[in-house]
Design a protein around this motif. Structure first.
Motif, PDB file in Angstrom:
ATOM      1  N   THR A 182       0.139  11.702  46.587  1.00 57.41           N
ATOM      2  CA  THR A 182       0.953  12.757  47.197  1.00 57.41           C
ATOM      3  C   THR A 182       1.877  12.178  48.260  1.00 57.41           C
ATOM      4  OG1 THR A 182      -0.791  14.403  46.819  1.00 57.41           O
ATOM      5  CG2 THR A 182       0.879  14.948  48.453  1.00 57.41           C
ATOM      6  N   LYS A 236      10.131  13.467  46.152  1.00 52.20           N
ATOM      7  CA  LYS A 236      10.171  14.921  46.066  1.00 52.20           C
ATOM      8  C   LYS A 236      11.180  15.511  47.047  1.00 52.20           C
ATOM      9  CE  LYS A 236       5.541  15.846  44.337  1.00 52.20           C
ATOM     10  NZ  LYS A 236       4.273  16.566  44.559  1.00 52.20           N
ATOM     11  N   ARG A 237      11.282  14.894  48.209  1.00 48.52           N
ATOM     12  CA  ARG A 237      12.189  15.420  49.216  1.00 48.52           C
ATOM     13  C   ARG A 237      13.652  15.115  48.881  1.00 48.52           C
ATOM     14  NH1 ARG A 237      11.880  18.816  53.050  1.00 48.52           N
ATOM     15  NH2 ARG A 237      12.693  17.509  54.707  1.00 48.52           N
ATOM     16  N   PHE A 279       3.322  20.553  51.099  1.00 52.39           N
ATOM     17  CA  PHE A 279       2.998  19.122  51.057  1.00 52.39           C
ATOM     18  C   PHE A 279       1.938  18.805  52.112  1.00 52.39           C
ATOM     19  CE2 PHE A 279       4.080  15.157  53.381  1.00 52.39           C
ATOM     20  CZ  PHE A 279       3.714  14.212  52.424  1.00 52.39           C
ATOM     21  N   TYR A 282       6.290  11.406  48.371  1.00 60.41           N
ATOM     22  CA  TYR A 282       6.954  12.242  49.379  1.00 60.41           C
ATOM     23  C   TYR A 282       8.469  12.104  49.350  1.00 60.41           C
ATOM     24  CZ  TYR A 282       8.653  13.605  53.992  1.00 60.41           C
ATOM     25  OH  TYR A 282       9.359  14.154  55.016  1.00 60.41           O
TER      26      TYR A 282
END
Length: 402
Positions: free
Chosen positions: A385, A392-393, A214, A389
């Motif tokens: 992106t 996705k985490r 990332f 975050y």
């Protein structure tokens, strides 16, 4: 007393980033002089940029393996000796060798070793210094690259105007004094470590950590966003405003660097009130707006394009140091290897951004605006992106700077 010693360490790191600005920005001011004095093609001279950043990339990669084993102090002293030595070689080697181009390339390679080491080391050194707000300290540190860039362009331009461009070798020796003196300074300042010896993550373990990739994407975008405009700012100012090369340098790269440096100082002062995730998203959005102004400003309002350059400079200011702070908070045991690998990703972006702008400009008949329009891809990618975050985490951000 300890706080006073820490200030000396931080100041030495400030001068380190100014040294990197010198080695990255001094030689490009002399490209046309090299072309006329040594009868070297502009294509070959332009390859000096590739040598410079290519060697820095290699050093970034290797540093993740050897810096922790050798130690910060000898590496930092060596970095400044390489930087100063390379500038001295630039002044004398092309005239001493039968093929001047070999001298130029050799000098570039030598000072690039210093630049690569400085880039890898100054951030973790400052990160390890005792301070209440790490992200503010990192932002202020990176502002000194901007002030160094402004100083190199303005002072070199004044020197050439008063002493004559033919005396550039004298100025190269003068600039070499900065890193050589800082090498001595680094022999005495205290150095700290954020991770105890033997406890930092290995390169292999960092690679296997998903969150690392990332940050790689963020660093690629940060390098591309910054350099896709800054490297073309002078040409953009000249073509859009129809001004001289000297004025183009002052209006283009200097405006960009002043805006970027000012924003970094402001973030260092007030950044403690902001979290990094929304700050990076705002920076990416502002950067995209600046790119749009550069790309789509009508010829009748060329000043809008120049305004766009300034907005990009202001917006990209926190991308590189902000990502470093973000990564250090997420991977506290990453150590020097983490900073080296992130610097490597950032340098890849520094090469990819300007190259793609140039290639696409050529593809569309030399239209710099079309090339810069493609550069919109990088801030847009960064925005989404960072926005994704948490999704996705799948968990809350557990460090206060995120």
């Amino acid at each position: 007393m300890r706080q006073l010693k820490v200030k000396h360490t931080v100041f030495a790191c400030y001068v380190g980033y100014m040294t990197q600005a010198i080695i990255n920005n001094f030689a490009p001011l002399l490209f046309l002089t090299f072309h006329s004095d040594y009868s070297i093609s502009l294509t070959l001279i332009g390859a000096m940029i590739t040598v410079n950043f290519g060697v820095q990339l290699l050093v970034d990669l290797l540093a993740s393996k050897f810096v922790d084993k050798i130690g910060y102090r000898p590496c930092m002293v060596a970095a400044h000796l390489f930087a100063g030595g390379g500038l001295l070689l630039l002044a004398f080697l092309p005239d001493l060798l039968p093929v001047p181009a070999i001298g130029l390339f050799a000098a570039s390679a030598v000072y690039a070793v210093g630049g690569g080491l400085i880039e890898v080391l100054v951030s973790p050194i400052v990160e390890a210094c005792p301070s209440e707000n790490k992200k503010s300290a990192m932002s202020l540190l990176h502002s000194f690259y901007c002030w160094g860039q402004v100083g190199v362009v303005v002072l070199s331009t004044l020197f050439f105007a008063t002493a004559g461009i033919g005396n550039w070798r004298i100025l190269a020796c003068v600039w070499a004094v900065v890193p050589l003196c800082n090498a001595v300074y680094f022999l005495f300042v205290p150095l700290f470590r954020s991770v105890e010896e033997g406890q930092s993550m290995s390169v292999g373990k960092i690679f296997k950590t998903p969150i690392f990739w990332f940050f790689v994407v963020l660093m690629l975008c940060a390098g591309s966003c910054e350099n896709a405009v800054s490297q073309w700012a002078s040409a953009f100012a000249e073509s859009g405003l129809q001004v001289s090369k000297t004025l183009g340098d002052l209006l283009g790269p200097c405006l960009f660097a002043i805006c970027m440096g000012t924003a970094r100082v402001l973030f260092a002062k007030f950044g403690g009130k902001f979290r990094l995730k929304p700050a990076l998203m705002l920076a990416a959005a502002g950067c995209a707006g600046g790119y749009a102004l550069c790309a789509f400003a009508p010829p009748s309002a060329a000043w809008l394009g120049l305004l766009g350059c300034g907005i990009v400079g202001f917006s990209v200011s926190i991308m590189w140091p902000g990502t470093f702070s973000f990564a250090a908070g997420s991977l506290p045991k990453g150590g020097t290897a983490l900073f080296a690998l992130l610097a490597l990703a950032g340098d890849v972006g520094c090469m990819a951004g300007p190259s793609s702008v140039g290639a696409l400009s050529d593809l569309f008949g030399g239209s710099l605006q079309i090339g810069i329009a493609f550069g919109l891809f990088f801030p847009v990618l960064m925005f989404f992106t960072v926005a994704l975050y948490r999704e996705k985490r799948g968990n809350r951000e557990d460090h206060k700077d995120a």
